[in-house]
Design a protein around this motif. Structure first.
Motif, PDB file in Angstrom:
ATOM      1  N   MET A  37       0.835  -1.203   0.000  1.00  0.00           N
ATOM      2  CA  MET A  37       0.000   0.000   0.000  1.00  0.00           C
ATOM      3  C   MET A  37       0.869   1.252   0.000  1.00  0.00           C
ATOM      4  O   MET A  37       0.637   2.193  -0.778  1.00  0.00           O
ATOM      5  N   TYR A  38       1.869   1.281   0.864  1.00  0.00           N
ATOM      6  CA  TYR A  38       2.763   2.446   0.923  1.00  0.00           C
ATOM      7  C   TYR A  38       3.587   2.560  -0.355  1.00  0.00           C
ATOM      8  O   TYR A  38       3.911   3.660  -0.809  1.00  0.00           O
ATOM      9  N   ARG A  39       3.910   1.433  -0.949  1.00  0.00           N
ATOM     10  CA  ARG A  39       4.648   1.448  -2.217  1.00  0.00           C
ATOM     11  C   ARG A  39       3.796   2.025  -3.351  1.00  0.00           C
ATOM     12  O   ARG A  39       4.311   2.711  -4.231  1.00  0.00           O
ATOM     13  N   VAL A  40       2.497   1.748  -3.312  1.00  0.00           N
ATOM     14  CA  VAL A  40       1.608   2.301  -4.334  1.00  0.00           C
ATOM     15  C   VAL A  40       1.555   3.830  -4.218  1.00  0.00           C
ATOM     16  O   VAL A  40       1.617   4.541  -5.227  1.00  0.00           O
ATOM     17  N   VAL A  41       1.450   4.329  -2.999  1.00  0.00           N
ATOM     18  CA  VAL A  41       1.446   5.781  -2.803  1.00  0.00           C
ATOM     19  C   VAL A  41       2.759   6.381  -3.289  1.00  0.00           C
ATOM     20  O   VAL A  41       2.780   7.432  -3.947  1.00  0.00           O
ATOM     21  N   THR A  42       3.862   5.707  -3.000  1.00  0.00           N
ATOM     22  CA  THR A  42       5.178   6.177  -3.451  1.00  0.00           C
ATOM     23  C   THR A  42       5.247   6.191  -4.972  1.00  0.00           C
ATOM     24  O   THR A  42       5.732   7.168  -5.575  1.00  0.00           O
ATOM     25  N   ALA A  44       2.766   6.441  -7.044  1.00  0.00           N
ATOM     26  CA  ALA A  44       1.887   7.505  -7.537  1.00  0.00           C
ATOM     27  C   ALA A  44       2.598   8.855  -7.488  1.00  0.00           C
ATOM     28  O   ALA A  44       2.506   9.661  -8.431  1.00  0.00           O
ATOM     29  N   ALA A  45       3.325   9.114  -6.413  1.00  0.00           N
ATOM     30  CA  ALA A  45       4.062  10.378  -6.280  1.00  0.00           C
ATOM     31  C   ALA A  45       5.179  10.474  -7.311  1.00  0.00           C
ATOM     32  O   ALA A  45       5.394  11.529  -7.927  1.00  0.00           O
ATOM     33  N   LEU A  46       5.880   9.379  -7.530  1.00  0.00           N
ATOM     34  CA  LEU A  46       6.965   9.365  -8.513  1.00  0.00           C
ATOM     35  C   LEU A  46       6.424   9.587  -9.927  1.00  0.00           C
ATOM     36  O   LEU A  46       6.996  10.346 -10.714  1.00  0.00           O
ATOM     37  N   ARG A  47       5.322   8.936 -10.239  1.00  0.00           N
ATOM     38  CA  ARG A  47       4.714   9.103 -11.565  1.00  0.00           C
ATOM     39  C   ARG A  47       4.247  10.537 -11.791  1.00  0.00           C
ATOM     40  O   ARG A  47       4.309  11.056 -12.905  1.00  0.00           O
ATOM     41  N   ALA A  48       3.783  11.156 -10.712  1.00  0.00           N
ATOM     42  CA  ALA A  48       3.297  12.543 -10.811  1.00  0.00           C
ATOM     43  C   ALA A  48       4.450  13.538 -10.763  1.00  0.00           C
ATOM     44  O   ALA A  48       4.217  14.751 -10.812  1.00  0.00           O
ATOM     45  N   GLN A  49       5.670  13.004 -10.645  1.00  0.00           N
ATOM     46  CA  GLN A  49       6.886  13.828 -10.582  1.00  0.00           C
ATOM     47  C   GLN A  49       6.844  14.813  -9.413  1.00  0.00           C
ATOM     48  O   GLN A  49       7.275  15.963  -9.516  1.00  0.00           O
ATOM     49  N   ILE A  50       6.310  14.321  -8.315  1.00  0.00           N
ATOM     50  CA  ILE A  50       6.246  15.100  -7.082  1.00  0.00           C
ATOM     51  C   ILE A  50       7.516  14.859  -6.276  1.00  0.00           C
ATOM     52  O   ILE A  50       8.034  13.743  -6.223  1.00  0.00           O
ATOM     53  N   THR A  59       0.552  14.234   0.189  1.00  0.00           N
ATOM     54  CA  THR A  59      -0.730  14.093   0.869  1.00  0.00           C
ATOM     55  C   THR A  59      -1.897  14.439  -0.046  1.00  0.00           C
ATOM     56  O   THR A  59      -2.939  13.777  -0.020  1.00  0.00           O
ATOM     57  N   GLN A  60      -1.734  15.464  -0.865  1.00  0.00           N
ATOM     58  CA  GLN A  60      -2.801  15.886  -1.772  1.00  0.00           C
ATOM     59  C   GLN A  60      -3.142  14.815  -2.812  1.00  0.00           C
ATOM     60  O   GLN A  60      -4.233  14.824  -3.383  1.00  0.00           O
ATOM     61  N   LEU A  61      -2.232  13.886  -3.032  1.00  0.00           N
ATOM     62  CA  LEU A  61      -2.474  12.806  -3.998  1.00  0.00           C
ATOM     63  C   LEU A  61      -3.421  11.735  -3.453  1.00  0.00           C
ATOM     64  O   LEU A  61      -4.062  11.013  -4.225  1.00  0.00           O
ATOM     65  N   LEU A  62      -3.501  11.615  -2.138  1.00  0.00           N
ATOM     66  CA  LEU A  62      -4.207  10.491  -1.521  1.00  0.00           C
ATOM     67  C   LEU A  62      -5.630  10.260  -2.030  1.00  0.00           C
ATOM     68  O   LEU A  62      -6.013   9.114  -2.287  1.00  0.00           O
ATOM     69  N   PRO A  63      -6.459  11.315  -2.191  1.00  0.00           N
ATOM     70  CA  PRO A  63      -7.835  11.071  -2.657  1.00  0.00           C
ATOM     71  C   PRO A  63      -7.913  10.483  -4.070  1.00  0.00           C
ATOM     72  O   PRO A  63      -8.963   9.954  -4.459  1.00  0.00           O
TER      73      PRO A  63
END
Length: 222
Positions: A37-42, A44-50, A59-63
């Motif tokens: 689960m934490y890897r998925v959030v990570t 997502a952030a990497l893909r969004a270039q955050i 945090t704003q990505l979570l929803p």
């Protein structure tokens, strides 16, 4: 046997996921891969270039992140917004950044709520860093799985070799030590053994031997 909550905690590459999956299968329980689960959030952030270090941006990505699991062979499949990311979340880049992401309060709160929701109506085996201390403090069985840094690094080295990685054993051992330091010293839900957890050192043990040892612990508690 009455359906129970089984919490397996421990440092990186101690064998938590491998053992938890086997136990869940043999007991007919649900396996909850909290690390994924934490890897998925990570991811997502990497893909969004955050910037991984920008807690507010992550945090704003979570929803926008939906995480689901599905049975699979030889491994359970992990989905991010209905896309199979089972292999991608195990990449070196995600591994390098997941500890930072998992330290953020909002991320941990969101994942913890989801984990508790999954566990409330069925027998589960859940592994992670803070399952017995934070996520499922009332779990009937709590295991703290450990192994030497060298053995944990060697396990990851062999896994990476099979995937064609060029990372050296020395580099992986250094990364494992660094991950231990980050996980143990983070401000929110640090890695630590619950007072009522049973420590199992897997150094030099086969997978089957570890599974049988833990099943013995479960039987005695049940």
């Amino acid at each position: 046997m009455v359906a129970m909550q089984i919490a397996i905690d421990g440092p990186a590459s101690a064998g938590k996921s491998t053992i938890a999956k086997i136990l869940a299968n043999q007991l007919g329980y649900i396996y909850v891969d909290t690390g994924a689960m934490y890897r998925v959030v990570t991811l997502a952030a990497l893909r969004a270039q955050i910037d991984i270090n920008d807690e507010d941006a992550v945090t704003q990505l979570l929803p926008t992140i939906q995480i689901t699991f599905a049975p699979g062979e030889p491994v359970q499949r992990v989905y991010y917004n209905e896309q199979d990311v089972t292999e991608e979340i195990r990449s070196a880049t995600v591994t390098k950044n997941v500890s930072a992401v998992s330290s953020y309060a909002a991320v941990r709160e969101a994942m913890t709520n989801l984990q508790r929701l999954i566990a409330q109506d069925a027998g589960v085996v859940m592994d992670g860093r803070d399952i017995g201390t934070t996520v499922l403090p009332q779990a009937q069985v709590k295991i703290f799985l450990v192994a030497s840094v060298h053995e944990r690094a060697l396990r990851r080295f062999k896994e990476n070799q099979a995937k064609g990685s060029n990372e050296t054993l020395a580099e992986i051992e250094q990364a494992v030590q660094h991950r231990d330091e980050l996980d143990s010293n983070r401000a929110i839900s640090p890695l630590r053994k619950a007072d009522d957890a049973i420590k199992v050192d897997t150094t030099g043990m086969s997978i089957d031997a570890v599974v049988q040892k833990i099943k013995g612990i479960i039987t005695n508690i049940a």
